[in-house]
Scaffold this active site. Structure first.
Site, PDB file in Angstrom:
ATOM      1  N   HIS A 269       0.872  -1.183   0.000  1.00  0.00           N
ATOM      2  CA  HIS A 269       0.000   0.000   0.000  1.00  0.00           C
ATOM      3  C   HIS A 269       0.906   1.228   0.000  1.00  0.00           C
ATOM      4  O   HIS A 269       1.653   1.442  -0.933  1.00  0.00           O
ATOM      5  CB  HIS A 269      -0.926  -0.113   1.213  1.00  0.00           C
ATOM      6  CG  HIS A 269      -2.050   0.864   1.281  1.00  0.00           C
ATOM      7  ND1 HIS A 269      -2.410   1.676   0.243  1.00  0.00           N
ATOM      8  CD2 HIS A 269      -2.922   1.164   2.297  1.00  0.00           C
ATOM      9  CE1 HIS A 269      -3.447   2.435   0.604  1.00  0.00           C
ATOM     10  NE2 HIS A 269      -3.764   2.144   1.850  1.00  0.00           N
ATOM     11  N   HIS A 310      -1.329  -2.209  -9.954  1.00  0.00           N
ATOM     12  CA  HIS A 310      -2.323  -1.636  -9.034  1.00  0.00           C
ATOM     13  C   HIS A 310      -3.528  -2.554  -8.955  1.00  0.00           C
ATOM     14  O   HIS A 310      -3.903  -3.162  -9.962  1.00  0.00           O
ATOM     15  CB  HIS A 310      -2.756  -0.240  -9.500  1.00  0.00           C
ATOM     16  CG  HIS A 310      -3.384   0.551  -8.403  1.00  0.00           C
ATOM     17  ND1 HIS A 310      -4.713   0.451  -8.102  1.00  0.00           N
ATOM     18  CD2 HIS A 310      -2.847   1.415  -7.515  1.00  0.00           C
ATOM     19  CE1 HIS A 310      -4.971   1.245  -7.076  1.00  0.00           C
ATOM     20  NE2 HIS A 310      -3.866   1.839  -6.701  1.00  0.00           N
ATOM     21  N   ASP A 368       3.202   5.792  -6.984  1.00  0.00           N
ATOM     22  CA  ASP A 368       4.308   5.723  -6.028  1.00  0.00           C
ATOM     23  C   ASP A 368       5.661   5.609  -6.693  1.00  0.00           C
ATOM     24  O   ASP A 368       6.683   5.939  -6.094  1.00  0.00           O
ATOM     25  CB  ASP A 368       4.090   4.563  -5.056  1.00  0.00           C
ATOM     26  CG  ASP A 368       2.958   4.889  -4.112  1.00  0.00           C
ATOM     27  OD1 ASP A 368       2.840   6.076  -3.757  1.00  0.00           O
ATOM     28  OD2 ASP A 368       2.189   4.000  -3.759  1.00  0.00           O
TER      29      ASP A 368
END
Ligand code: CMC
Length: 431
Positions: A269, A310, A368
């Site tokens: 996460h 994802h 990210d």
């Protein structure tokens, strides 16, 4: 038991003894949702590990279409917000449902500024941690500890208390996050500067010292603000669901956000941006990329390319597209395009985007990947990346918590299970 037929108004489900109709509910956008509430009274549960087919709640805050790469906050596309808005306006939007007028925004920002300081005794909590403590460990502790300081607004059934707690959290997160960093390097804590913007003030608290207080570079402050906007909310992800579950027990908002921070910490996460940078350091050189791509494809090797893939976005992550631009702006502003680490990141991005394995599995760089590189270029240490994610996501968490607690039909969250352990057995008789 079998699903017999789908009707627009519902789905007939044939149970061993009877047929029941499960209503289909339509949202404003997105697939219809089968309402299975009536199953438990019939003696059945559904089984859905990872909640891949489960809508855990009804929400009006954020919408994601993973196949089309769409992310909307209160209906507004993330691309438009990233370009035209700023983080505090987005915070207002997520919390209150509409963009603020100019006077509403002024009032919101000025109220937040009254809450940027933290109680002086919070400083003592930091002294209890080792200097090498992970900043997320400190954040879990100090954010939870806020509930011990602000007793005046902990009645979750009082909308004004909820609003005050939300504003306190949004205002204090940058102060606490920067304190984590300053503590880790043994530098004095910097007080917030209320004449600065939200992101600018955060960079100030991170990098200024009492002996040197230059104003942060506006391009870098804008990049920071954009990182905050892109991470502000993301529907019912693991940490938001954790906040909701904790909140469903009636726990106070500071405790719930602390639970969200703990859930965010994991590398699947929010920990992915940190893991991504660590991976780049491990790869070390462009010549090693091929070896690591092979490792990522090897099912017997647990290695995964961090910052790729994802759960929801199976086409592309719209946040990654915006973050990629910001990342390049920052690298160029700081003259870092030729830095070996960033060159390695760009080469990895290119190779993975062309590799059959990643293309066929739709494993694109996620937000990210680029935010990790950008934060690193901004001089932010890797261990702080997830803290910055938590800072931004606090707005989303508290908006979801508030939405849940203020709903007339809110319920304790209590999933069930498929038990596969021992049936009842007797304690062994003494021999
Ligand atoms: N590297 C190599 N293979 C991968 C990767 C990866 N990063 N991600 C998924 N796969 C493969 C996986 O092995 C599986 O292959 P197969 O079908 O042959 O078994 C397939 O792709 C599907 O993967 P999955 O784990 O079933 O998919 P998921 O939706 O459960 O996982 C994920 C999503 C994000 C956990 C995963 O892609 C991952 O571990 N990525 C790396 C960590 C990361 O960057 N996480 C940040 C997510 S974005 C931040 C946020 O929103 O919180």
């Amino acid at each position: 038991m079998s699903v017999k037929s789908a009707k627009s108004e519902g789905v007939e489900l044939k149970l061993p003894n009877k047929t029941i109709e499960l209503p289909l509910r339509s949202g404003t956008l997105g697939p219809d949702v089968l309402d299975i509430k009536s199953l438990a009274p019939e003696g059945y549960f559904t089984y859905d590990p990872g909640f891949v087919s489960t809508a855990s709640c009804e929400s009006k805050i954020t919408y994601i279409d993973g196949d089309q790469g769409i992310l909307l906050y209160r209906g507004y596309p993330i691309e438009q917000l990233a370009e035209k808005s700023d983080f505090l306006e987005v915070a207002y939007l997520l919390l209150r449902g509409e963009l603020p007028t100019v006077p509403e925004k002024t009032e919101f920002v000025s109220t937040l500024k009254q809450h940027t300081l933290v109680h002086q005794q919070i400083f003592n909590f930091f002294n209890g941690f080792r200097r090498d403590a992970h900043p997320m460990a400190i954040m879990v502790g100090v954010v939870g500890a806020l509930s011990a300081f602000y007793h005046d607004a902990l009645d979750i059934n009082n909308p004004e208390h909820r609003e005050t707690a939300a504003l306190r959290l949004i205002a204090k997160m940058p102060t606490l996050a920067a304190m984590c960093y300053k503590y880790s390097v043994g530098l004095p804590f910097m007080y917030p500067q209320n004449d600065m913007g939200y992101a600018e003030n955060f960079l100030h608290m991170m990098f200024a010292t009492p002996s040197e207080t230059t104003k942060p570079n506006p391009i870098l402050s804008r990049a920071m603000d954009r990182i905050f906007i892109l991470h502000a909310d993301h529907e019912q992800n693991a940490s938001t669901s954790t906040v909701r579950l904790a909140g469903s027990t009636g726990a106070n908002p500071f405790a719930c956000i602390s639970a969200g921070i703990a859930a965010l910490w994991g590398p699947a996460h929010g920990g992915a941006n940190e893991a991504c940078l660590n991976m780049l350091h491990e790869i070390g050189d462009v010549s090693q990329i091929g070896k690591y791509i092979e490792k990522a494809k090897d099912k017997s090797d647990p290695f995964r390319l961090m910052g790729f893939g994802h759960r929801v976005y199976k086409n592309y992550d719209p946040r990654a597209k915006i973050m990629r631009e910001t990342c390049h702006e920052v690298l160029s502003e700081l003259g870092l395009e030729d830095n070996p680490l960033f060159k390695l990141a760009m080469a990895l991005e290119k190779i993975a985007l062309e590799d059959d394995y990643f293309v066929s599995k739709k494993l694109y760089p996620n937000v990210d990947f680029y935010s990790g590189i950008t934060l690193s270029a901004l001089g932010i240490p890797t261990a702080m990346f997830t803290v910055i994610f938590a800072l931004a996501r606090t707005v989303g968490w508290i908006s979801h918590w508030n939405e849940m607690v203020s709903a007339p039909d809110y319920k304790l969250g209590r999933p069930r299970q498929l038990y596969t352990g021992w049936p009842k057995r007797n304690y062994p008789a003494e021999s």
